[in-house]
Design a protein around this motif. Structure first.
Motif, mmCIF file in Angstrom:
data_model
loop_
_atom_site.group_PDB
_atom_site.id
_atom_site.type_symbol
_atom_site.label_atom_id
_atom_site.label_comp_id
_atom_site.label_asym_id
_atom_site.label_seq_id
_atom_site.Cartn_x
_atom_site.Cartn_y
_atom_site.Cartn_z
ATOM 1 N N PHE A 188 -2.748 16.791 0.906
ATOM 2 C CA PHE A 188 -1.759 17.853 -0.460
ATOM 3 C C PHE A 188 -2.595 17.527 -1.305
ATOM 4 O O PHE A 188 -3.354 18.390 -1.790
ATOM 5 C CB PHE A 188 -0.894 17.174 -0.672
ATOM 6 N N HIS A 189 -3.850 16.698 -1.417
ATOM 7 C CA HIS A 189 -4.354 16.829 -2.063
ATOM 8 C C HIS A 189 -5.960 17.882 -1.902
ATOM 9 O O HIS A 189 -6.543 18.717 -2.787
ATOM 10 C CB HIS A 189 -5.737 15.025 -2.383
ATOM 11 N N VAL A 190 -5.876 17.774 -0.846
ATOM 12 C CA VAL A 190 -6.967 18.770 -0.080
ATOM 13 C C VAL A 190 -6.894 20.134 -0.495
ATOM 14 O O VAL A 190 -7.305 20.820 -0.701
ATOM 15 C CB VAL A 190 -7.774 17.900 1.100
ATOM 16 N N ILE A 191 -5.857 20.285 -0.086
ATOM 17 C CA ILE A 191 -5.118 21.561 -0.209
ATOM 18 C C ILE A 191 -5.190 21.878 -1.701
ATOM 19 O O ILE A 191 -6.075 23.005 -2.166
ATOM 20 C CB ILE A 191 -4.125 21.772 0.820
ATOM 21 N N ALA A 192 -4.396 21.205 -1.787
ATOM 22 C CA ALA A 192 -4.281 21.971 -3.430
ATOM 23 C C ALA A 192 -6.431 21.792 -4.270
ATOM 24 O O ALA A 192 -6.303 23.330 -5.177
ATOM 25 C CB ALA A 192 -3.743 20.836 -4.799
ATOM 26 N N THR A 250 -1.183 20.238 -9.690
ATOM 27 C CA THR A 250 -1.148 18.986 -8.455
ATOM 28 C C THR A 250 -2.235 18.770 -7.631
ATOM 29 O O THR A 250 -2.206 17.888 -7.423
ATOM 30 C CB THR A 250 -0.952 20.883 -7.481
ATOM 31 N N THR A 251 -3.741 19.123 -8.102
ATOM 32 C CA THR A 251 -4.313 18.247 -7.663
ATOM 33 C C THR A 251 -4.837 17.360 -7.854
ATOM 34 O O THR A 251 -5.385 16.063 -7.966
ATOM 35 C CB THR A 251 -6.243 19.071 -7.628
ATOM 36 N N TRP A 252 -5.144 17.105 -10.107
ATOM 37 C CA TRP A 252 -4.899 15.971 -10.357
ATOM 38 C C TRP A 252 -4.151 14.844 -10.040
ATOM 39 O O TRP A 252 -4.382 13.653 -9.675
ATOM 40 C CB TRP A 252 -4.761 16.352 -11.947
ATOM 41 N N MET A 253 -2.472 15.416 -9.855
ATOM 42 C CA MET A 253 -1.727 14.413 -9.207
ATOM 43 C C MET A 253 -1.825 14.303 -8.270
ATOM 44 O O MET A 253 -1.469 12.650 -7.228
ATOM 45 C CB MET A 253 -0.145 15.286 -10.108
ATOM 46 N N SER A 254 -1.908 14.615 -6.692
ATOM 47 C CA SER A 254 -2.037 13.586 -6.352
ATOM 48 C C SER A 254 -3.115 12.963 -5.483
ATOM 49 O O SER A 254 -2.822 12.168 -4.849
ATOM 50 C CB SER A 254 -2.521 15.435 -4.951
ATOM 51 N N GLY A 255 -4.128 13.227 -6.255
ATOM 52 C CA GLY A 255 -5.963 12.952 -6.427
ATOM 53 C C GLY A 255 -5.185 11.350 -6.812
ATOM 54 O O GLY A 255 -5.760 10.223 -6.496
ATOM 55 N N PHE A 256 -4.404 11.665 -8.308
ATOM 56 C CA PHE A 256 -3.949 9.968 -9.088
ATOM 57 C C PHE A 256 -2.953 9.909 -8.000
ATOM 58 O O PHE A 256 -3.660 8.272 -8.033
ATOM 59 C CB PHE A 256 -3.695 10.645 -9.958
ATOM 60 N N SER A 257 -2.455 10.058 -7.236
ATOM 61 C CA SER A 257 -1.472 9.307 -6.680
ATOM 62 C C SER A 257 -2.047 8.572 -5.263
ATOM 63 O O SER A 257 -1.711 7.180 -4.965
ATOM 64 C CB SER A 257 -0.652 10.395 -5.854
ATOM 65 N N LEU A 258 -2.883 9.185 -4.566
ATOM 66 C CA LEU A 258 -3.834 8.843 -3.892
ATOM 67 C C LEU A 258 -4.497 7.990 -4.284
ATOM 68 O O LEU A 258 -5.041 6.646 -3.910
ATOM 69 C CB LEU A 258 -5.146 9.667 -3.090
ATOM 70 N N PHE A 259 -5.277 8.025 -5.610
ATOM 71 C CA PHE A 259 -5.852 6.480 -5.575
ATOM 72 C C PHE A 259 -5.222 5.117 -6.279
ATOM 73 O O PHE A 259 -5.464 4.058 -5.760
ATOM 74 C CB PHE A 259 -7.005 6.962 -7.301
ATOM 75 N N PHE A 260 -3.650 6.301 -6.720
ATOM 76 C CA PHE A 260 -2.547 4.665 -7.034
ATOM 77 C C PHE A 260 -2.460 3.602 -5.387
ATOM 78 O O PHE A 260 -2.767 2.969 -5.426
ATOM 79 C CB PHE A 260 -1.502 4.960 -7.725
ATOM 80 N N VAL A 261 -1.814 4.841 -4.303
ATOM 81 C CA VAL A 261 -2.098 4.325 -3.158
ATOM 82 C C VAL A 261 -2.519 3.299 -2.734
ATOM 83 O O VAL A 261 -2.656 2.001 -2.316
ATOM 84 C CB VAL A 261 -1.569 5.199 -1.838
ATOM 85 N N LEU A 262 -4.278 3.647 -2.764
ATOM 86 C CA LEU A 262 -5.405 2.963 -2.235
ATOM 87 C C LEU A 262 -6.123 2.312 -2.848
ATOM 88 O O LEU A 262 -6.321 1.079 -2.726
ATOM 89 C CB LEU A 262 -6.474 4.120 -1.774
ATOM 90 N N TYR A 263 -6.174 2.265 -4.066
ATOM 91 C CA TYR A 263 -7.415 1.557 -4.716
ATOM 92 C C TYR A 263 -6.215 0.372 -5.412
ATOM 93 O O TYR A 263 -6.634 -0.654 -5.896
ATOM 94 C CB TYR A 263 -8.022 2.545 -5.333
#
Length: 397
Positions: free
Chosen positions: A16-20, A89-102
């Protein structure tokens, strides 16, 4: 099961992050190219209506006439497109990914005790603080120095250098690169949310009241948009950097990061100027030179294998298998315990699998010391030396 769910969540968020991001970057690049390609209108009526510039396109079997007004059109159209959701959507999906992984695994991903010994809570707070401070400092620079683009650009560049140095001296190298990218991406999205869109709303509101919009909002929006376009390629590299340990594990990883970020900015500048009708080949050549400079900087120094003692036994797979079993198969196994699946599909369960991945093991565990991640399994220097002796001795079975 938890690792399996995390992997699928990682997949969904990353996709989702890459698409956004593709949508946002594509839209941003188009408008920058459009803005730099505008020509004064030849029709006197268009000039009277306040048209500053126009560009004709032919695409997909049709002709398009794009126009930009000096401030705003005489009448507000009923259907007005707002360029904002791809950014959000790019920022929100990126931050969600950062939250889950890091942020959920700070000990593994954020902390390197050889860089700075800190607890998980401090590491998470530092990461979030870094993103917030990035915007606050940048926005303050723009507000204070915004009337002079050249001075502001230099100061923003100096700030990025300082931020890169600090990040690489607070977090693990892998996390530092990602956090620098996330900081710049936060600035980009915050520019849209706090400056560009509110300014456009004020211009629209003024027009609906029959007033002439204040052109300062357009000028500020364009200034922030220009900054965003130069941040784009450095951010894209930072998002990809976790796959390339030879960059972030270097002793001077902050210098490597700056080299590659500057290369991206120079290459982006080439295309910006090309849209203005100026082909400046020294810009991409400078970017390529910086990439080669980063390559030379990170090039591992050849190490001559230590001569074995005459009666010293040769190190074999059987000798290093217990080390890998204790330190590596928690992730690199058909049934890992720390992750949902083996990263990059590298399995180290059997002697044959170990031999097949000899080069990778040596590169990651000995040369770069990037693995295990965060050294969560506490591999020792002696164990790394044993792996080195095995590989440099021919990776004997």
């Amino acid at each position: 099961m938890e690792g399996f769910i995390t992997d699928w969540l990682n997949l969904a968020l990353r996709w989702f992050h890459v698409i956004a991001a593709i949508a946002w970057i594509g839209e941003s690049f188009y408008f920058v190219a459009l803005d730099n390609s505008l020509k004064p209108p030849t029709d006197a009526n268009q000039r009277k209506r306040g048209v500053f510039g126009e560009l004709w396109h032919v695409h997909g079997g049709g002709f398009y006439n794009m126009q930009k007004y000096t401030v705003a059109p005489p009448e507000m159209p009923d259907d007005l497109h707002w360029s904002k959701w791809p950014s959000y959507t790019t920022w929100m999906s990126g931050f969600s990914l950062f939250f889950v992984l890091y942020l959920l695994s700070p000990t593994t991903y954020l902390i390197d005790t050889n860089v700075l010994d800190m607890g998980p809570v401090v590491a998470v707070a530092a990461a979030l603080g870094f993103l917030a401070a990035g915007w606050i400092v940048y926005d303050s620079l723009c507000r204070v120095l915004g009337t002079n683009d050249r001075v502001l650009g230099v100061c923003v560049g100096i700030y990025v250098v300082i931020a890169a140095y600090l990040a690489c001296h607070i977090f693990s190298g892998r996390a530092a690169y990602l956090i620098m990218g996330a900081m710049l991406a936060t600035i980009m999205s915050a520019n849209v949310f706090f400056v560009i869109i509110p300014g456009q709303r004020k211009m629209v509101a003024a027009m609906l009241k029959g007033e002439t919009p204040n052109p300062i909002y357009g000028k500020r929006g364009k200034q922030r948009s220009v900054h965003n376009t130069y941040f784009t390629l450095p951010v894209v590299f930072a998002m990809l950097s976790n796959h390339y340990a030879m960059t972030y594990t270097n002793k001077y990883n902050w210098v490597v990061l700056l080299f590659i970020m500057l290369a991206g900015a120079l290459i982006r500048q080439f295309f910006v100027m090309r849209h203005r009708g100026q082909v400046l080949w020294y810009l991409p050549l400078g970017g390529v030179a910086l990439m080669f400079g980063a390559l030379a900087w990170t090039l591992p120094k050849p190490v001559a294998p230590e001569a074995q003692a005459a009666n010293a036994p040769k190190v074999t797979v059987a000798d290093i298998a217990p080390v890998l079993q204790q330190r590596c198969v928690q992730c690199h196994s058909a049934h890992p315990t720390l992750m949902g699946s083996a990263p990059a599909g590298v399995l180290l369960d059997t002697p044959d699998e170990i031999s097949q991945n000899a080069q990778r093991i040596y590169q990651q565990a000995v040369t770069l010391k990037a693995m295990p991640l965060g050294n969560v399994t506490h591999i020792t220097d002696d164990e790394r030396k044993k792996i080195a002796a095995w590989f440099e001795g021919g990776a004997a079975k």
